[in-house]
Design an enzyme around this catalytic site. Structure first.
Site, mmCIF file in Angstrom:
data_model
loop_
_atom_site.group_PDB
_atom_site.id
_atom_site.type_symbol
_atom_site.label_atom_id
_atom_site.label_comp_id
_atom_site.label_asym_id
_atom_site.label_seq_id
_atom_site.Cartn_x
_atom_site.Cartn_y
_atom_site.Cartn_z
ATOM 1 N N ARG A 92 57.473 -31.485 -44.849
ATOM 2 C CA ARG A 92 55.457 -31.957 -44.493
ATOM 3 C C ARG A 92 54.340 -31.581 -45.399
ATOM 4 O O ARG A 92 53.350 -31.323 -44.749
ATOM 5 C CB ARG A 92 56.320 -31.217 -43.045
ATOM 6 C CG ARG A 92 55.874 -31.667 -42.060
ATOM 7 C CD ARG A 92 57.125 -31.102 -40.640
ATOM 8 N NE ARG A 92 57.300 -31.700 -40.324
ATOM 9 C CZ ARG A 92 59.266 -31.641 -40.006
ATOM 10 N NH1 ARG A 92 59.228 -30.762 -40.752
ATOM 11 N NH2 ARG A 92 59.238 -32.684 -38.757
ATOM 12 N N ARG A 155 65.096 -30.882 -30.541
ATOM 13 C CA ARG A 155 66.299 -31.849 -30.964
ATOM 14 C C ARG A 155 67.396 -31.060 -31.264
ATOM 15 O O ARG A 155 68.541 -31.317 -30.706
ATOM 16 C CB ARG A 155 65.368 -31.956 -32.297
ATOM 17 C CG ARG A 155 64.209 -32.727 -32.433
ATOM 18 C CD ARG A 155 63.348 -32.701 -33.806
ATOM 19 N NE ARG A 155 61.940 -33.625 -33.561
ATOM 20 C CZ ARG A 155 60.887 -33.587 -34.270
ATOM 21 N NH1 ARG A 155 60.992 -32.719 -35.362
ATOM 22 N NH2 ARG A 155 60.348 -34.829 -34.155
ATOM 23 N N HIS A 179 58.275 -25.175 -39.907
ATOM 24 C CA HIS A 179 58.719 -26.301 -39.119
ATOM 25 C C HIS A 179 58.534 -27.096 -40.374
ATOM 26 O O HIS A 179 57.491 -28.073 -40.708
ATOM 27 C CB HIS A 179 57.413 -26.266 -38.235
ATOM 28 C CG HIS A 179 57.252 -28.254 -37.709
ATOM 29 N ND1 HIS A 179 58.578 -28.412 -36.547
ATOM 30 C CD2 HIS A 179 56.618 -28.800 -38.045
ATOM 31 C CE1 HIS A 179 58.204 -30.093 -36.424
ATOM 32 N NE2 HIS A 179 56.977 -29.835 -37.180
#
Length: 306
Positions: A92, A155, A179
Site C-alpha cells: 500500500r 477479513r 494496514h
C-alpha cells in the site's frame, strides 16, 4: 439538528460511502467534494434521483469546503487508483507519494473551513496519512482516526469462520499493526463462539500462518478481480461513524495514535462521541508485542519521509 456528513473524494470508496449513507437514511445532510467537479455533480444527481424511491430525503450539496464548518463526520476517501497500477507486490506504500500530495492540497482547506468534527480516513497508507492529516489540520488526536485494521479484522473473521463453518460475527479477536504488510493477527485474542481459537486450531491442525497470509492478501484478491476495493472498507468507515454519532462506546480496532510507539497504528479502541475515547491495552504474548513494535517502527520510518 440533523446528522451531517461529508465525503472528500467520491471515487469507488467515497461514492459507496455516500450511497450507503443515503439509502440507509443515516444522513440528514451530505456534502460531496472531489477534484473532478463533474464527478461530484454526477454523484449528487444520481443520489437525488434515488431519493424518490427512498423513505428519506437528505440535502446533498457539493464542492463547498465551507460546509465542513458544522459537519459532524468527514470521510477522507480521496486517492489515486493509478498509483497502484505499476506496483510490484502487495504494498500500500505504492500510493504514498500520490496520497501525501493530495493531503498537502486538502488539509489547509479542511483547516480553513473550521471543521471540528471527527475525521475518518481511508486513504492509503492509512496509518501514516491519518497522522499527517491530524498534524496538518491541528485537530485533537481523538478526532482523527483511520479505518486501519478494522477491515483486516473483518477479513480475519471471514477466513476463520470459513474453517469452522460459523457466522463471521461469532469470531472475535483482532488484527494489530499497520494496514499493510507488517500487520499481524493476534491469535491469542481470537475466539470462536466464545472459545479460545488456539486449542481448537490445534485439534483441527489448522495452518495458522497460511490463514494469516489469506487475511493479509484479502484486499489484493479483491483488487485483482475488480481493480479496486469498496464495499468492505466503506462499511467499516460507516460503522466507525455511527459509533461516534450514537456515542456507542464501541470497542473495535482502528488506526489511532499510540503514545508508546509515537505513531498511528491499528489497535483496539473505544469509539464514542469524541472519536477515540480510549485505547484498550489488550494483553498480548511476547511474540505479538514484538510484532506490534516492528509494525509501528515500519510506519514511523515511512512517516518520517513526510
Amino acid at each position: 439538528m440533523g446528522r451531517k456528513y461529508a465525503v472528500l473524494g467520491v471515487g469507488h470508496v467515497g461514492s459507496t460511502v455516500a450511497f450507503a449513507l443515503v439509502t440507509k437514511g443515516d444522513a440528514d445532510e451530505l456534502v460531496l467534494i472531489d477534484k473532478d467537479e463533474k464527478k461530484a455533480r454526477a454523484e449528487q444527481l444520481d443520489l437525488q434521483d434515488a431519493t424518490a424511491r427512498l423513505e428519506t430525503r437528505p440535502k446533498i450539496k457539493i464542492q463547498d469546503y465551507n460546509e465542513l464548518a458544522d459537519t459532524d463526520i468527514l470521510f477522507v476517501t480521496a486517492g489515486n487508483i493509478l498509483a497502484l497500477k505499476n506496483q510490484t507486490g502487495n504494498n500500500r506504500w505504492a500510493e504514498f507519494n500520490d496520497t501525501r500530495e493530495i493531503v498537502k492540497d486538502i488539509a489547509p482547506k479542511i483547516k480553513a473551513s473550521g471543521f471540528h468534527g471527527v475525521l475518518i480516513d481511508t486513504m492509503n497508507p492509512c496509518d501514516a496519512i491519518a497522522q499527517y492529516l491530524q498534524k496538518e489540520i491541528g485537530l485533537p488526536q481523538s478526532q482523527v482516526m483511520a479505518t486501519g485494521t478494522f477491515l483486516d479484522t473483518a477479513r480475519m473473521q471471514r477466513v476463520v469462520a470459513e474453517q469452522f463453518d460459523v457466522d463471521p460475527k461469532n469470531i472475535s479477536g483482532y488484527v494489530f499493526g499497520e494496514h499493510g504488510n507488517s500487520q499481524f493477527i493476534a491469535w491469542s485474542t481470537v475466539k470462536v463462539n466464545g472459545l479460545d481459537l488456539l486449542p481448537l486450531a490445534k485439534k483441527k491442525n489448522l495452518p495458522l500462518s497460511e490463514l494469516e497470509e489469506h487475511v493479509k492478501a484479502g484486499g489484493w484478491d479483491v483488487y485483482a478481480g475488480k481493480g479496486y476495493t469498496s464495499y468492505a472498507i466503506a462499511t467499516c468507515a460507516i460503522k466507525l461513524s455511527r459509533a461516534v454519532l450514537d456515542d456507542a462506546h464501541l470497542m473495535c480496532p482502528c488506526s489511532y495514535y499510540n503514545q508508546k510507539y509515537d505513531s498511528y497504528i491499528g489497535q483496539p479502541a473505544i469509539i464514542g462521541k469524541n472519536g477515540v475515547e480510549e485505547v484498550i491495552d489488550v494483553p498480548l504474548t511476547a511474540e505479538e508485542e514484538a510484532k506490534l513494535a516492528n509494525s509501528a517502527s515500519t510506519i514511523k520510518e515511512k512517516f518520517a519521509t513526510l
